[in-house]
Write an enzyme that holds these catalytic residues in place. Structure first.
Site, PDB file in Angstrom:
ATOM      1  N   SER A 197       3.919  -7.707 -63.288  1.00  0.00           N
ATOM      2  CA  SER A 197       4.373  -7.890 -64.643  1.00  0.00           C
ATOM      3  C   SER A 197       4.100  -6.522 -65.387  1.00  0.00           C
ATOM      4  O   SER A 197       4.780  -6.351 -66.519  1.00  0.00           O
ATOM      5  CB  SER A 197       2.961  -8.358 -65.289  1.00  0.00           C
ATOM      6  OG  SER A 197       3.257 -10.064 -65.190  1.00  0.00           O
ATOM      7  N   HIS A 233      -1.761  -9.908 -72.392  1.00  0.00           N
ATOM      8  CA  HIS A 233      -0.726  -9.668 -71.370  1.00  0.00           C
ATOM      9  C   HIS A 233       0.599  -9.093 -72.064  1.00  0.00           C
ATOM     10  O   HIS A 233       1.183  -8.089 -71.700  1.00  0.00           O
ATOM     11  CB  HIS A 233      -0.342 -10.767 -70.559  1.00  0.00           C
ATOM     12  CG  HIS A 233       0.544 -10.543 -69.277  1.00  0.00           C
ATOM     13  ND1 HIS A 233       1.956 -10.622 -69.540  1.00  0.00           N
ATOM     14  CD2 HIS A 233       0.109 -10.426 -68.144  1.00  0.00           C
ATOM     15  CE1 HIS A 233       2.321 -10.121 -68.230  1.00  0.00           C
ATOM     16  NE2 HIS A 233       1.414 -10.280 -67.529  1.00  0.00           N
ATOM     17  N   ASP A 266       6.675 -13.013 -73.712  1.00  0.00           N
ATOM     18  CA  ASP A 266       5.328 -12.769 -72.939  1.00  0.00           C
ATOM     19  C   ASP A 266       4.393 -13.503 -73.688  1.00  0.00           C
ATOM     20  O   ASP A 266       4.749 -14.681 -74.595  1.00  0.00           O
ATOM     21  CB  ASP A 266       4.972 -11.318 -72.905  1.00  0.00           C
ATOM     22  CG  ASP A 266       4.098 -10.965 -71.901  1.00  0.00           C
ATOM     23  OD1 ASP A 266       2.880 -11.518 -71.707  1.00  0.00           O
ATOM     24  OD2 ASP A 266       4.536 -10.323 -70.976  1.00  0.00           O
TER      25      ASP A 266
END
Length: 775
Positions: A551, A218, A139
């Site tokens: 996600s 994220h 990520d």
């Protein structure tokens, strides 16, 4: 004793080999240098070279051109060369495949309970919260100081761990601990792409860290969703207050930073991360990344498929996101059958807000706005798109007329720019609030946003109502009422409108997505580098943030896999997936079939795969559908891939059976029957499956069949008997359909299921029947 050859001998070999067998190319100087990935037959390395790197730098590319050398999940290298040079190298007899590096995009705390996890019982206690399992997260990196990554009361790092804590900007080995046991960053592919694009397009070091530290948020969010520790008093500025924890709170984490703020993630770097993670010793890989162009490449040209095969073939479970291009049909990504592909559903928590119109009507929506409320004050309401162009209706940058919107609540259509950015445009133009209006493509699908001005998102029906009110009222007014956090929402789960949908565009014989998991309004840890909206102008700092996307669903399954792996160390990645799929829920908390947020109608296996993850049942599935590496090779042979193309994926040479295998006979926990649309009359298809008993030694299972409408389904044998000697049993499912009687639904298919039950366990597999002509 090692024997070393004199340098002069190596040079002599190099000149002889290269100039006589593979003459140097006169390279065109006006071509742009790009990054290419070269799959090389490792067995063909001349013994003269001590390592593959020496071979590659002598015979294929200059050392300065080579970015990564791959030797675990993939054999080969990536290099920055001209397209002509790449084509030329592709003719070398040892090069099996060449593909250009591509940029991919990210598929952007009640959820553990909503999965059926409860403290001190069921899977959490059986697996000691996954404390011996290592999850690698691919990520944007990690913010290591968060409470979610505390190592208090954790035992020593598993002895098999071979990874490192890579130092870089504002990140040192001391940032790792017994929870975050490893961290690496990969940017050579990114930097090479930036060099070819020009001098100012590299990593912006004013907003990004050349280290594993997360500038985007994220990666911190997905890592803590999978395996965050218990964090008391968690919330996003008062929303979703409570205890935040990941699905596997004691699992160890390793962060592999392959994605960079505002820049995406490059295949060459992702492949290098797969190589490193498998060597480091991870048990689970979580990758919330997918193709950004809506086109599914064949598996031998897809580095995520290639890298994940290398991981799965070594016993590493790989969880991936299904993509956020729903509700369009065939929008699901990450299609390889060895990957677990996860779609998104809602949970039973929401953040409602009402738009109250001047005529007294209340329109329901959602918001995470936490600033000064409007306190019931009515403001003029305006829709700039009523008289303006498309950019005005979308509230794009510099599109709004201050004279029109000053002091008013503004309706902005969703699309083309970030949802929260539209509110900023309204604020700059003098507006006091925003109604974010869904169009028909988003339907009723809503996600909460931490808006910078009073704002509320509404579905397409409510959007039509508010626009109709403006058109029919001389002086329209409105206010927004923010209601905070509400739990116990029914129905839930609902398939998120954005979640990637089937059918599988590459292999319709394999149902994708595999299953869905919580992916809407998920609270998890956040970076300190940026505010909760991700906008540069958002200066707020928050320990947690609420995000939506597949996600967010993917790491729920990664954490679940860690718990299952911890409880059942001998289970293969395929067995773990099977346990999740065959026990998944297809009903919501009203005990009704799950609905599709986009349509309000019942959803189908094209939307949710086998169903919604239910971890309590996955712990004890009864039977599993296992798949070996050889099964995957036969599947690839059945796709008509050449042995050379298959070797790109498998690393070792393969020989396909003389009789071409049927891809649909891969031992998958779902069945898709494809009938040619040109066929007339009744046609039958037979499917072979094998189940392994992982429950009580002595058991008898009988089938429960729900035949898709217009078909008949027969199963042989009529029962499966297991004992100490007989742990595996095969059966044949025969599906018969008369294409004249088949009435397909809106997705072009009909659906049913086959379940095996021993009275306690129900092992369910979805059945899809469709008409399709082979390409």
């Amino acid at each position: 004793m090692a024997t070393f050859l004199p340098t002069s001998f190596i040079l002599l070999y190099f000149f002889f080999s290269f100039f006589t067998n593979f003459p140097l190319l006169a390279l065109s100087s006006d071509q742009t240098v790009k990054t290419f990935i070269f799959r090389v037959d490792a067995e063909s390395k001349p013994s003269i070279f001590l390592t593959h790197y020496h071979w590659y730098t002598s015979e294929f590319a200059d050392p300065l051109q080579i970015l990564h050398v791959y030797d675990t999940v993939f054999h080969g290298f990536s290099a920055a060369v001209t397209p002509d040079h790449a084509t030329y190298l592709g003719q070398h007899p040892s090069v099996l495949s060449v593909f250009e590096d591509r940029r991919r995009q990210l598929h952007t705390t009640r959820s553990p309970q909503f999965l059926g996890l409860r403290n001190q019982q069921g899977l959490w206690s059986e697996s000691n919260y996954g404390s011996d399992v290592i999850i690698g997260v691919f990520d944007t990196g990690i913010w290591p100081e968060r409470r979610s990554f505390s190592d208090v009361n954790l035992g020593p790092v598993p002895a098999r761990w071979k990874g490192i804590c890579q130092a870089g900007v504002k990140f040192t080995p001391k940032n790792c601990n017994k929870k975050l046991i490893g961290a690496r960053f990969f940017l050579k592919g990114h930097e090479a792409a930036a060099r070819s694009a020009g001098p100012i397009s590299g990593i912006n070091e004013t907003i990004e860290f050349k280290s594993p530290r997360d500038a985007d948020g994220h990666g911190t969010h997905t890592a803590s969703t999978a395996a965050g520790r218990h964090s008391f008093g968690a919330s996003l500025e008062g929303y979703a207050t409570g205890i935040a924890k990941g699905v596997a709170p004691k699992a160890r984490l390793a962060a592999y930073k392959v994605c960079w703020k505002n820049s995406g993630c490059f295949d060459s770097d992702i492949l290098a991360a797969f190589d490193a993670a498998v060597n480091d010793g991870v048990d689970v890989i979580s990758i919330s990344i997918g193709g950004g162009d809506g086109i599914s490449a064949p598996y031998y040209l897809d580095p995520i498929a290639i890298g994940s095969y290398g991981a799965v073939s070594r016993g590493v479970f790989v969880s991936s996101s299904a993509g956020n291009d729903g509700p369009n049909l065939m929008s699901v990504t990450n299609l390889a059958p060895w990957l677990v592909t996860v779609g998104a559903g809602t949970i039973d928590r929401n953040f409602p807000a009402d738009v109250i119109l001047g005529n007294g009507r209340r329109l329901s929506g959602v918001s995470l706005y936490s600033g000064e409320p409007l306190n019931g004050t009515m403001f003029p309401l305006v829709y700039p798109g009523k008289s303006g162009g498309l950019s005005t209706s979308l509230c794009m940058e510099n599109s709004l007329d201050s004279n029109m919107v000053r002091g008013k609540i503004v309706i902005c259509d969703r699309g083309s720019s970030p949802r929260v950015a539209k509110g900023l445009v309204v604020k700059k133009a003098g507006g006091v609030g925003m109604v974010l209006a869904n169009g028909i493509s988003n339907g009723e699908g809503l996600v909460g946003d931490a808006h910078l001005i009073p704002a509320c998102a509404v579905g397409s029906d409510e959007a039509d109502a508010v626009k109709a009110y403006i058109s029919s009222t001389p002086n329209p007014t409105a206010t927004i009422d923010f209601k905070g956090t509400v739990i116990g929402i029914k129905p839930a789960p609902v398939v998120a409108s954005f979640s990637g949908r089937g059918p599988n565009g590459l292999n319709p014989e394999i149902l994708k997505p595999d299953l869905i998991a919580p992916g809407v309004n998920i609270l998890a840890a956040w970076t300190d580098a940026i505010g909760p909206t991700g906008l540069d102008s958002d200066t707020r700092k928050t320990e947690f943030n609420i995000l939506s996307g597949t996600s967010m669903a993917c790491p729920h399954v990664s954490g679940a896999a860690a718990l299952l792996k911890s409880a059942h160390p001998d289970w293969s990645p395929a067995a773990i997936r099977s346990a999740m799929m065959t026990t998944a829920n297809t009903l919501d908390n009203l005990n009704q079939p799950m609905i599709d947020e986009a349509t309000g109608k019942a959803s189908t296996p094209y939307d949710f795969g086998a169903g919604h993850l239910n971890l309590d049942r996955a712990m004890d599935p009864g039977l599993v559908y296992d798949i070996t590496n050889n099964d995957y090779v036969n599947f690839l042979c059945g796709n008509g891939y050449s042995p050379k193309a298959i070797q790109v994926i498998t690393r070792s040479p393969v020989t396909c059976p003389v009789k071409r295998p049927s891809p649909e006979n891969l031992n998958y926990p779902s069945i898709a029957a494809l009938f040619p649309s040109s066929s007339v009359g009744a046609k039958s298809k037979a499917f072979i499956r094998t189940v392994t008993n992982v429950g009580p030694l002595n058991a008898v299972y009988r089938p429960i069949i729900e035949a898709p409408k217009g078909t008949t389904v027969a199963v042989k044998p009529a029962r499966l008997v297991f004992n100490q000697r007989m742990k595996k049993q095969s059966f044949i499912v025969t599906i018969t359909a008369d294409t004249r009687n088949l009435i397909m639904d809106d997705s072009g298919a009909v659906f049913g299921s086959i379940s095996w039950s021993d009275g306690k366990h129900v092992v369910r597999s979805p059945i899809v029947v469709t008409q399709i002509d082979p390409l």
